[in-house]
Design an enzyme around this catalytic site. Structure first.
Site, PDB file in Angstrom:
ATOM      1  N   LYS A 127      56.573 -25.044 -81.755  1.00 34.67           N
ATOM      2  CA  LYS A 127      56.579 -24.956 -80.299  1.00 34.67           C
ATOM      3  C   LYS A 127      57.966 -24.547 -79.796  1.00 34.67           C
ATOM      4  CE  LYS A 127      52.470 -26.433 -81.217  1.00 34.67           C
ATOM      5  NZ  LYS A 127      52.044 -27.818 -81.208  1.00 34.67           N
ATOM      6  N   ASP A 152      56.770 -38.492 -81.741  1.00 33.09           N
ATOM      7  CA  ASP A 152      56.529 -37.050 -81.763  1.00 33.09           C
ATOM      8  C   ASP A 152      57.232 -36.474 -80.531  1.00 33.09           C
ATOM      9  OD1 ASP A 152      55.492 -34.485 -81.378  1.00 33.09           O
ATOM     10  OD2 ASP A 152      53.547 -34.984 -82.235  1.00 33.09           O
ATOM     11  N   ARG A 166      60.727 -26.659-103.955  1.00 31.54           N
ATOM     12  CA  ARG A 166      59.969 -27.741-103.306  1.00 31.54           C
ATOM     13  C   ARG A 166      60.833 -28.990-103.136  1.00 31.54           C
ATOM     14  NH1 ARG A 166      56.891 -30.872-106.061  1.00 31.54           N
ATOM     15  NH2 ARG A 166      56.168 -29.249-107.480  1.00 31.54           N
ATOM     16  N   TYR A 181      48.194 -36.133 -80.116  1.00 34.19           N
ATOM     17  CA  TYR A 181      47.760 -34.818 -80.580  1.00 34.19           C
ATOM     18  C   TYR A 181      46.472 -34.947 -81.416  1.00 34.19           C
ATOM     19  CZ  TYR A 181      48.122 -30.163 -82.581  1.00 34.19           C
ATOM     20  OH  TYR A 181      47.871 -28.877 -82.954  1.00 34.19           O
TER      21      TYR A 181
HETATM   22  C1  LIG Z   1      51.302 -28.672 -82.123  1.00 27.76           C
HETATM   23  C2  LIG Z   1      51.579 -30.104 -82.164  1.00 27.76           C
HETATM   24  C3  LIG Z   1      51.499 -30.833 -83.361  1.00 27.76           C
HETATM   25  C4  LIG Z   1      51.062 -30.200 -84.665  1.00 27.76           C
HETATM   26  O1  LIG Z   1      51.984 -29.261 -85.111  1.00 27.76           O
HETATM   27  P1  LIG Z   1      51.595 -28.000 -86.034  1.00 27.76           P
HETATM   28  O2  LIG Z   1      52.895 -27.300 -86.196  1.00 27.76           O
HETATM   29  O3  LIG Z   1      50.564 -27.205 -85.291  1.00 27.76           O
HETATM   30  O4  LIG Z   1      51.045 -28.537 -87.307  1.00 27.76           O
HETATM   31  C5  LIG Z   1      51.821 -32.176 -83.335  1.00 27.76           C
HETATM   32  N1  LIG Z   1      52.178 -32.789 -82.187  1.00 27.76           N
HETATM   33  C6  LIG Z   1      52.246 -32.128 -81.010  1.00 27.76           C
HETATM   34  C7  LIG Z   1      52.645 -32.866 -79.787  1.00 27.76           C
HETATM   35  C8  LIG Z   1      51.950 -30.772 -80.948  1.00 27.76           C
HETATM   36  O5  LIG Z   1      52.006 -30.131 -79.784  1.00 27.76           O
END
Ligand SMILES: *Cc1c(COP(=O)(O)O)cnc(C)c1O
Length: 400
Positions: free
Chosen positions: A206, A181, A56, A109
Site C-alpha cells: 500500500k 497492523d 531465504r 482485514y
Molecule cells: C492489504 C492489507 C493487508 C494484506 O496485505 P497483502 O500485501 O495484500 O498481503 C493486511 N492488512 C491491511 C490493513 C491491508 O490493507
C-alpha cells in the site's frame, strides 16, 4: 544523532561507501552466497560469524529495507515478507500454539479474519473479535491463555480507531503481546511502538510501496522477537521478499513523507467538499472534528491519512452506479497508490464477511471507500462531483 523521518526514509539502512559508491542501493539477485572455505560455512550456520548463507535466510538488498523500516518505526529490527499476509501469518503462527487465544479488533482485514478462522479450525488456536473501545470490555475478554492482542487502526473501511496507548497499558498489565497492523497510517503518521505496542506489521503493498507495483509485507519489533520470527515461521514457512521487491520499496520509501502529505492534503479537501454535498449521507474520516474517534486520531496520528469512506443516498444499485460513473478514478481495491481508487466494500473487500456481520460493523450497501491519490485535488473532486450528479439518473451497467 537521531534524524527526522524525512531524512531517515532516504538514508537509513544504506551506506554507499560499502557498495562502490553507488548512490542507489544495488539489487543482489542471488539465491546463495559463496563461503571462502568450509570453516566459514560452519561458523555462519552456527551463528558465530556474520554473513549471508542463502537468500531465504537473508539477502543484502532485503536487509537494507529491513534496517530502514526498523528505524522509521522506532524499533530495533525489521523483517521483510512476500506479502502483508505472509507477515501477518508468520507473526500470528509464531506467537501462538494450540489452546492459545488471540483477541482481535472487530473488522480486521478480511484475510487476517480468514487466517484466524483457519488457525482455530486446524490448530485449535482460538480468537475473539471485539470492539476495542472500552478498556473494561477488553480486559473482560482477556483469558489466561490470551497471548496476542491484534489490532488495526484505523480499521477498514469504517475508519474506526483504536486507542494505542490504552491498549499498550492493558497489554502490560496482562502480559500479552500487542500486534498492530499499521498499513493505513505508515510510520510517517503513526508509530505504535511509541505507545507500548510490541510488533508492527505493514502491507507494504500500500503506501510504503506507493506505486501499485509490488505486493509485500514488513514486520518491526525488538531484536529478540525478530530473531525468533526469522529463525522459525519466516525461515520454515518461507514467505520471504524478493530482492527486486525490496529495491522497489527502498525507492518508494524515499518519497513516503511527501506522498503522505499530499494524500492527506487531498483527502482533507475532498472531505470538505463531500461534507457539503446533498447526496452524501455520512462520512467516516479521522480528520473530521465530528467523527466519533477524532480525539484518538488527534492523540496518536500526526495527520488523518488518505482514506475516506462515505455513504450515498440510495441503495446498493445506486452505489454501484456511482462507481460506474467515475471517469478518472479507478474502480479497484488496494490503497495508497498515486491513482485515486474507489471500491464498494459490501460487494468487494467485505463480501465474504456476510450481511449480518457487515451490519454490525457499520458497512452498509451504500458505503463507498476512496483511497485518495496524488492527482490535483480539483480533478479528483471534479470526477466525484460529476458522479454524484449522475449516479441517481443512470443505470450505467445497462448502457455499457
Ligand atoms: C492489504 C492489507 C493487508 C494484506 O496485505 P497483502 O500485501 O495484500 O498481503 C493486511 N492488512 C491491511 C490493513 C491491508 O490493507
Amino acid at each position: 544523532m537521531k534524524k527526522r523521518i524525512e531524512t531517515e526514509v532516504i538514508h537509513s539502512g544504506y551506506s554507499s561507501d560499502q557498495h562502490h559508491g553507488a548512490l542507489a542501493p544495488p539489487i543482489y539477485p542471488t539465491s546463495t552466497f559463496v563461503f571462502p572455505n568450509a570453516e566459514t560455512g560452519e561458523q555462519r550456520f552456527a551463528g558465530e560469524e556474520e554473513g549471508y548463507i542463502y537468500s531465504r535466510l537473508g539477502n543484502p538488498t532485503v536487509k537494507m529495507l529491513e534496517d530502514r523500516i526498523a528505524v522509521l518505526e522506532g524499533g530495533e529490527k525489521g523483517l521483510a515478507f512476500g506479502s502483508g499476509m505472509a507477515a501477518v501469518s508468520a507473526v500470528l503462527l509464531g506467537l501462538t500454539k494450540s489452546d492459545d487465544h488471540i483477541l482481535c479488533s472487530q473488522g480486521v482485514y478480511g484475510c487476517t479474519f480468514g487466517l484466524l478462522q483457519m488457525m482455530e479450525e486446524k490448530y485449535r488456536i482460538e480468537h475473539d473479535l471485539i470492539s476495542m473501545t472500552d478498556p473494561e470490555v477488553i480486559e473482560a475478554h482477556i483469558q489466561p491463555n490470551t497471548k496476542v492482542l491484534f489490532i488495526e487502526t484505523p480499521i477498514n473501511p469504517t475508519m474506526t480507531l483504536v486507542d494505542l496507548e490504552m491498549i499498550g497499558k492493558i497489554a502490560e498489565k496482562h502480559n500479552v503481546t500487542v500486534v498492530v497492523d499499521n498499513t493505513f497510517s505508515t510510520p510517517y503518521l503513526q508509530r505504535p511502538l511509541e505507545f507500548g505496542c510490541h510488533i508492527v506489521i505493514h502491507s507494504a503493498t500500500k503506501y510504503i510501496g506507493g506505486h501499485g507495483d509490488v505486493v509485500a509485507g514488513l514486520v518491526v519489533s525488538d531484536a529478540e522477537t525478530i530473531k525468533f520470527l526469522a529463525s522459525t515461521t519466516q525461515k520454515d514457512i518461507g514467505g520471504i521478499m524478493s530482492p527486486f521487491d525490496a529495491w522497489l520499496l527502498l525507492r518508494g520509501l524515499k518519497t513516503l513523507p511527501i506522498r503522505m502529505d499530499r494524500h492527506c492534503d487531498n483527502a482533507s479537501y475532498i472531505f470538505e467538499k463531500l461534507k457539503a454535498h446533498p447526496m452524501v449521507e455520512s462520512i467516516a474520516y479521522p480528520g473530521d472534528p465530528q467523527f466519533r474517534d477524532y480525539m484518538i486520531a488527534n492523540k496518536q496520528m500526526d495527520r488523518p491519512g488518505g482514506l475516506i469512506s462515505f455513504t450515498l443516498k440510495g441503495d446498493k444499485k445506486d452505489a454501484q452506479n456511482f462507481l460506474n460513473t467515475m471517469k478518472m478514478i479507478k474502480i479497484a481495491v488496494s490503497l495508497g497508490d498515486a491513482e485515486t481508487l474507489i471500491q464498494h466494500p459490501a460487494t468487494m473487500t467485505h463480501a465474504v464477511v456476510g450481511e449480518e456481520a457487515r451490519a454490525k460493523m457499520g458497512i452498509s450497501d451504500t458505503l463507498v471507500r476512496l483511497s485518495i491519490g496524488l492527482e490535483a485535488k480539483e480533478d479528483i473532486w471534479a470526477d466525484i462531483e460529476q458522479g454524484l450528479k449522475a449516479y441517481k439518473n443512470s443505470d450505467m451497467t445497462e448502457t455499457v
